[in-house]
Every structure is written in C-alpha cells, then in structure tokens.
Design an enzyme around this catalytic site. Structure first.
Site, PDB file in Angstrom:
ATOM      1  N   ALA A   1      39.180  54.405  35.747  1.00 24.08           N
ATOM      2  CA  ALA A   1      37.741  54.160  35.935  1.00 24.08           C
ATOM      3  C   ALA A   1      37.551  53.221  37.129  1.00 24.08           C
ATOM      4  O   ALA A   1      36.900  52.179  37.043  1.00 24.08           O
ATOM      5  CB  ALA A   1      37.104  53.595  34.658  1.00 24.08           C
TER       6      ALA A   1
ATOM      7  N   GLY B   1      36.263  47.035  43.101  1.00 22.08           N
ATOM      8  CA  GLY B   1      37.159  45.912  42.791  1.00 22.08           C
ATOM      9  C   GLY B   1      38.617  46.373  42.789  1.00 22.08           C
ATOM     10  O   GLY B   1      39.500  45.709  43.351  1.00 22.08           O
ATOM     11  N   HIS B   2      38.876  47.536  42.164  1.00 23.23           N
ATOM     12  CA  HIS B   2      40.249  48.067  42.171  1.00 23.23           C
ATOM     13  C   HIS B   2      40.681  48.419  43.597  1.00 23.23           C
ATOM     14  O   HIS B   2      41.825  48.207  43.977  1.00 23.23           O
ATOM     15  CB  HIS B   2      40.335  49.346  41.316  1.00 23.23           C
TER      16      HIS B   2
ATOM     17  N   GLY C   1      43.607  41.284  39.938  1.00 19.00           N
ATOM     18  CA  GLY C   1      42.350  40.630  40.298  1.00 19.00           C
ATOM     19  C   GLY C   1      42.201  39.264  39.634  1.00 19.00           C
ATOM     20  O   GLY C   1      42.565  39.083  38.479  1.00 19.00           O
TER      21      GLY C   1
ATOM     22  N   LEU D   1      32.250  42.653  40.050  1.00 21.92           N
ATOM     23  CA  LEU D   1      32.356  44.085  39.748  1.00 21.92           C
ATOM     24  C   LEU D   1      33.239  44.278  38.523  1.00 21.92           C
ATOM     25  O   LEU D   1      34.276  43.632  38.388  1.00 21.92           O
ATOM     26  CB  LEU D   1      32.960  44.844  40.931  1.00 21.92           C
ATOM     27  N   SER D   2      32.819  45.144  37.628  1.00 27.20           N
ATOM     28  CA  SER D   2      33.556  45.409  36.395  1.00 27.20           C
ATOM     29  C   SER D   2      33.101  46.756  35.851  1.00 27.20           C
ATOM     30  O   SER D   2      31.916  47.113  35.985  1.00 27.20           O
ATOM     31  CB  SER D   2      33.232  44.316  35.364  1.00 27.20           C
TER      32      SER D   2
END
Ligand code: PAF
Length: 284
Positions: free
Chosen positions: A36, A40-41, A151, A188-189
């Site tokens: 997902a 951020g990733h 992160g 971001l999440s």
C-alpha cells in the site's frame, strides 16, 4: 524489476545482482514494507538508491505484528499498483513472499527486544514489536542487504530495529529517513486514507501540537506541564482520545522528566476509529 515469491528464486536473483556490478563491493539496499505504498515509502526507496548499487523492496503483510483486535484481513493490499511504482523508481527486486514461505509449518521462533519495545506502542499493542523484530530479522537473513532504510515516522520501530541489529550482530547499516509530510504538516501514512474530510482537517493538530510542545520545552516549560497541555490541545482540536504524548530519550526511548539530552517527543491519538502516530526530535 523482478518479482520473487520463494527463497530459491530470490537467491538466484540476488546472486545475479551481486555479480552485476563490476569489481567487488556491490551494495544492496533494502526497504522492508507491507505494501500500500505512498510517497513516504518512495522517499525510503530514493534514500536506499543513494546508499547502494541495487535496491530490493519487500512487500509482506506480516500477520505476527497484528494483535487479535487489529484487522489483518482489512489491511490494504494493492500489489500491482505498488509494483508499478517500484519499477518506475528503478527497484531491482520485489521480494513478495507468501505467508507459507515466511512461516512454514513448524515455525517456532520469536524475537523480543526488551525495554525499547515495551513502552509507548509496545504497551498498547502487546506482541507487535516481537512480530516486527522477528520478520525484519528474517527479511535481513533472506536478502542479506548491506543497508536498510526505515522511516522515522515509526520511530519506536526504528529504535527497536537498531537495537535488534546491534544485539544480534546483523551487519546491516540502518538508515532512518525523516518523515515525509503533506503540505499542512500531517505525516504521510496509509491510515490517513481512513479519515473523512472533516477528520483530515482536524488531524493536522497532531503535528502542530508536536511543534508547539517542542518549542515550549526548549523555552524552558517543565515537561509534565508541557505534556498535559499537549494532550489538552489534541482533545480540544477534535481528537477523541490520546494514547500517549511522551518525551523520551532519543535512543533508548526511556521517558524523560526534563529536557536534558537529545530527546524525541512521541504521540499517538485517535480520531474516530483511526489511530495516528507522529514524533519529532527535541534537543536541549
Ligand atoms: O513498517 C512496516 O511497514 C513494517 O512494520 C515492517 C518494518 C515492514 C515489518 O513488517
């Protein structure tokens, strides 16, 4: 990008990567994820590229880090979209093992990283960090990366993994990557997707509170008062409950009652059914 789902094919793919760069010292960077993927990733992937010749990303929704009240089945899974993003970012290998590959019949081990995993989220999500430490140790054993990026958004997880790697001599350099934020400051999440428009507006109180509290602490406000005001600010801004707002030693995550060393201010709070976490550095 090649996608592998079992260990023999992963081994073949990794051997080819290691032989691919002339001379010795081919470096492999790893970014472990549960998929997902969001910006951020992708910031982790970008950072990983700066540290190595090739990047390996894993996608594995790890059942052992979900509690009995946490909905493993509802965790978002969109591997095709994730794979397209990773391919565009120049990732060499997507490691997407099945649950049977990761936890075959007879699997019986679990890693507990004492102290640093026990407070904060560890207290609220019993067993969560045992699941994280165990799967990350397995992923490192499978991929044998030179460097791995995590992160700072999940700051306790990062601290647990640093301890794990040091204690078990895992020979992986751990790089913590600063939290990627929306323009209004919200970290971001994947969980932000669960917020409705009104909740999304209220959620910005979390990073705002961290910045305000950090400034108050640096200007000399005592820690208990600052934390009490921080909780009040969240509740007054629309959060339904606050799991914790704590100032901790930046490495050990031991709670502090005075800002007398490099520290981290960490918070977890809920809007409706959505639980958000965030943290910032606070230095004396
Ligand atoms: O941060 C995550 O996505 C997971 O906790 C991790 C590190 C991939 C382990 O499953």
């Amino acid at each position: 990008m090649q996608t592998f789902r079992d260990l023999p094919s992963l081994d073949t793919g990794l051997s080819a990567l290691r032989a691919d760069v002339s001379g010795s010292g081919t470096r492999i960077a790893m970014v472990p994820t549960m998929g997902a993927l969001h910006a951020g990733h992708m910031a982790l992937v970008e950072e990983a590229r700066r540290h190595a010749d090739h990047v390996v990303v894993s996608i594995f929704v790890n059942p052992t880090q979900f509690g009995p009240n946490e909905d493993l089945a509802a965790y978002p899974r969109r591997e095709a979209a994730d794979a397209a993003m990773l391919e565009a970012a120049g990732v060499a290998i997507l490691w997407a093992p099945t649950v049977d590959v990761m936890y075959p019949a007879g699997f019986a081990s679990s890693i507990h990283v004492a102290r640093v995993s026990e407070g904060l989220d560890g207290a609220i999500r019993p067993g969560h960090f045992d699941g994280v430490a165990t799967v990350v140790a397995k992923l490192f054993g499978q991929v044998r990366p030179d460097v791995a990026c995590f992160g700072e958004k999940d700051y306790q997880q990062l601290a647990v993994i640093r301890r794990l790697v040091a204690d078990l001599d895992l020979r992986v350099e751990i790089v913590g990557v600063p939290t990627k934020r929306d323009t209004d400051g919200l970290a971001l999440s994947s969980r932000n997707a669960y917020l409705d428009d009104g909740q999304r507006v209220m959620a910005v109180a979390l990073p705002e509170m961290l910045v305000m509290t950090g400034e108050a602490l640096r200007s000399g406000l005592d820690v208990p008062t600052a934390l009490q005001e921080a909780t009040g600010h969240l509740l007054g801004s629309g959060f339904d409950s606050v799991d914790y707002v704590v100032l901790c030693d930046a490495q050990s995550l031991t709670p502090l009652t005075a800002l007398d060393r490099p520290a981290r201010l960490l918070a977890a709070a809920r809007i409706g059914a959505t639980r958000l976490i965030d943290n910032i550095a606070v230095n004396p």
